[in-house]
Design a protein around this motif. Structure first.
Motif, short mmCIF file in Angstrom:
data_model
loop_
_atom_site.label_atom_id
_atom_site.label_comp_id
_atom_site.label_asym_id
_atom_site.label_seq_id
_atom_site.Cartn_x
_atom_site.Cartn_y
_atom_site.Cartn_z
N ASP A 53 -9.13 14.28 0.80
CA ASP A 53 -10.48 13.82 0.47
C ASP A 53 -10.97 12.78 1.47
N THR A 54 -12.26 12.81 1.72
CA THR A 54 -12.96 11.71 2.37
C THR A 54 -13.89 11.12 1.32
N ILE A 55 -13.75 9.83 1.07
CA ILE A 55 -14.51 9.20 -0.02
C ILE A 55 -15.29 7.99 0.48
N PHE A 56 -16.46 7.79 -0.13
CA PHE A 56 -17.20 6.55 0.03
C PHE A 56 -16.81 5.61 -1.11
N LEU A 57 -16.56 4.34 -0.80
CA LEU A 57 -16.41 3.29 -1.80
C LEU A 57 -17.45 2.23 -1.51
N ASP A 58 -18.23 1.84 -2.53
CA ASP A 58 -19.21 0.78 -2.32
C ASP A 58 -18.51 -0.58 -2.37
N ALA A 59 -19.30 -1.65 -2.39
CA ALA A 59 -18.73 -3.00 -2.35
C ALA A 59 -18.68 -3.65 -3.72
N SER A 60 -18.55 -2.86 -4.77
CA SER A 60 -18.44 -3.41 -6.12
C SER A 60 -17.02 -3.89 -6.39
N THR A 61 -16.87 -4.72 -7.41
CA THR A 61 -15.53 -5.20 -7.76
C THR A 61 -14.67 -4.06 -8.32
N THR A 62 -15.29 -3.10 -8.98
CA THR A 62 -14.52 -1.98 -9.54
C THR A 62 -13.87 -1.15 -8.44
N THR A 63 -14.60 -0.90 -7.36
CA THR A 63 -14.01 -0.12 -6.28
C THR A 63 -12.95 -0.92 -5.53
N PHE A 64 -13.03 -2.23 -5.57
CA PHE A 64 -11.96 -3.05 -5.01
C PHE A 64 -10.65 -2.80 -5.78
N TYR A 65 -10.77 -2.71 -7.10
CA TYR A 65 -9.58 -2.39 -7.90
C TYR A 65 -9.11 -0.96 -7.65
N MET A 66 -10.04 -0.06 -7.33
CA MET A 66 -9.65 1.28 -6.94
C MET A 66 -8.81 1.25 -5.66
N ALA A 67 -9.21 0.40 -4.73
CA ALA A 67 -8.49 0.29 -3.47
C ALA A 67 -7.03 -0.08 -3.71
N LYS A 68 -6.79 -0.95 -4.66
CA LYS A 68 -5.41 -1.33 -4.98
C LYS A 68 -4.61 -0.12 -5.46
N GLU A 69 -5.27 0.77 -6.21
CA GLU A 69 -4.60 1.96 -6.72
C GLU A 69 -4.40 3.01 -5.62
N LYS B 152 -3.38 2.59 -2.65
CA LYS B 152 -2.33 2.24 -1.69
C LYS B 152 -1.17 3.23 -1.68
N ASN B 153 -0.93 3.86 -2.81
CA ASN B 153 0.20 4.79 -2.90
C ASN B 153 -0.17 6.23 -2.56
N MET B 154 -1.41 6.47 -2.17
CA MET B 154 -1.85 7.83 -1.89
C MET B 154 -1.70 8.16 -0.40
N LYS B 155 -1.75 9.44 -0.10
CA LYS B 155 -1.60 9.89 1.28
C LYS B 155 -2.74 10.84 1.64
N GLY B 156 -3.13 10.81 2.90
CA GLY B 156 -4.09 11.78 3.41
C GLY B 156 -5.51 11.59 2.95
N VAL B 157 -5.89 10.37 2.55
CA VAL B 157 -7.26 10.09 2.09
C VAL B 157 -7.97 9.25 3.15
N THR B 158 -9.21 9.60 3.44
CA THR B 158 -10.05 8.81 4.34
C THR B 158 -11.05 8.03 3.50
N VAL B 159 -11.08 6.73 3.68
CA VAL B 159 -11.97 5.84 2.92
C VAL B 159 -13.03 5.29 3.85
N VAL B 160 -14.29 5.54 3.53
CA VAL B 160 -15.41 4.96 4.27
C VAL B 160 -16.09 3.95 3.34
N THR B 161 -16.24 2.71 3.79
CA THR B 161 -16.73 1.68 2.88
C THR B 161 -17.54 0.62 3.62
N ASN B 162 -18.41 -0.05 2.88
CA ASN B 162 -19.09 -1.23 3.42
C ASN B 162 -18.47 -2.51 2.87
#
Length: 253
Positions: free
Chosen positions: A94-110, A112-122
């Protein structure tokens, strides 16, 4: 007139008139527009007003976007729970957009254990959280750095619009109402999210209970602009027909 006197006068005019404009304040206070902009910026940092294009409006409970330092300590348990659920919809490749909300920050912590994901974020916090992990690719969109520790402005919007596309976006906002849809109280963040939404195939909106019924002055999206609505259990039944008509799948956790 000293800066503190001038800023006090700006707040008095804001209270009396409901909005102030840079050009008018410049004339009334006999200073340059740049001086007024600096005054408004300082007052906004103190969370005494909310700047808009060409002026400012009052801060109140209905439109106030709190600073990151305050927001990150609110509804933490709910946000972590929703973040854990949202990550279930991300897969390798997957290629995913994450916004700058606090909820997506907690998503980022989760993530960490994944592989092969591209994260595009502001979000600078998301970038810092995921930077250097060998199994993830992280892209910051660049641009002006806001008080929200995020990239915003025309450069960031253009970078997203012209260069980045994702099969999924995960985002949050100020709140939602039945009549107005999805709302934001920061016009710069709103612009970034709209660019991300436009360049995404599948849209996941994450909403803890505190956001339901809360309004913001900027319209982010209609309900039919999203595909999934991730929220806590006990969503008011009045939304059932709205989401059914908009063909939105509701995920309650």
């Amino acid at each position: 007139m000293f800066a503190l006197e001038r800023q006090k006068k700006i707040l008095e005019l804001l209270k009396d008139e409901g909005a102030v404009w840079v050009s008018k304040l410049s004339q009334e206070l006999d200073v340059t527009e740049e001086t007024i902009r600096r005054d408004l910026e300082k007052l906004e940092k103190q969370e005494l007003l909310l700047r808009t294009h060409g002026g400012a409006i009052p801060i109140d409970e209905s439109n106030h976007e709190m600073s990151l330092e305050k927001r990150k300590n609110l509804n933490v348990d709910s946000k972590v729970k929703l973040a854990k659920e949202a990550v279930k919809y991300i897969a390798s490749g997957d290629t995913i957009f994450l916004d700058a909300s606090t909820t997506t920050f907690y998503m980022a912590k989760e993530l960490k254990n994944m592989k092969g994901v591209t994260v595009v974020t502001n979000s600078i916090r998301v970038v810092n959280e995921l930077a250097g992990l060998p199994d993830l690719r992280v892209i910051g969109v660049g641009g002006f750095v806001s008080n929200n520790q995020s990239f915003v402005g025309n450069l960031a919007q253009r970078a997203i619009t012209e260069n980045f596309f994702a099969n999924k976006i995960f985002f949050s906002s100020r709140g939602i109402t039945e009549n107005a849809g999805i709302l934001e109280s920061n016009e710069q963040e709103c612009g970034i999210k709209q660019c991300m939404i436009k360049n995404s195939d599948v849209k996941y909106y994450i909403c803890d209970k505190s956001k339901i019924g809360r309004i913001g002055f900027a319209k982010l999206s209609e309900f039919d602009g999203i595909d999934y609505f991730i929220t806590e259990k006990g969503l008011d039944k009045s939304f059932d027909a709205i989401f059914k008509e908009a063909k939105v799948k509701v995920i309650e956790v």
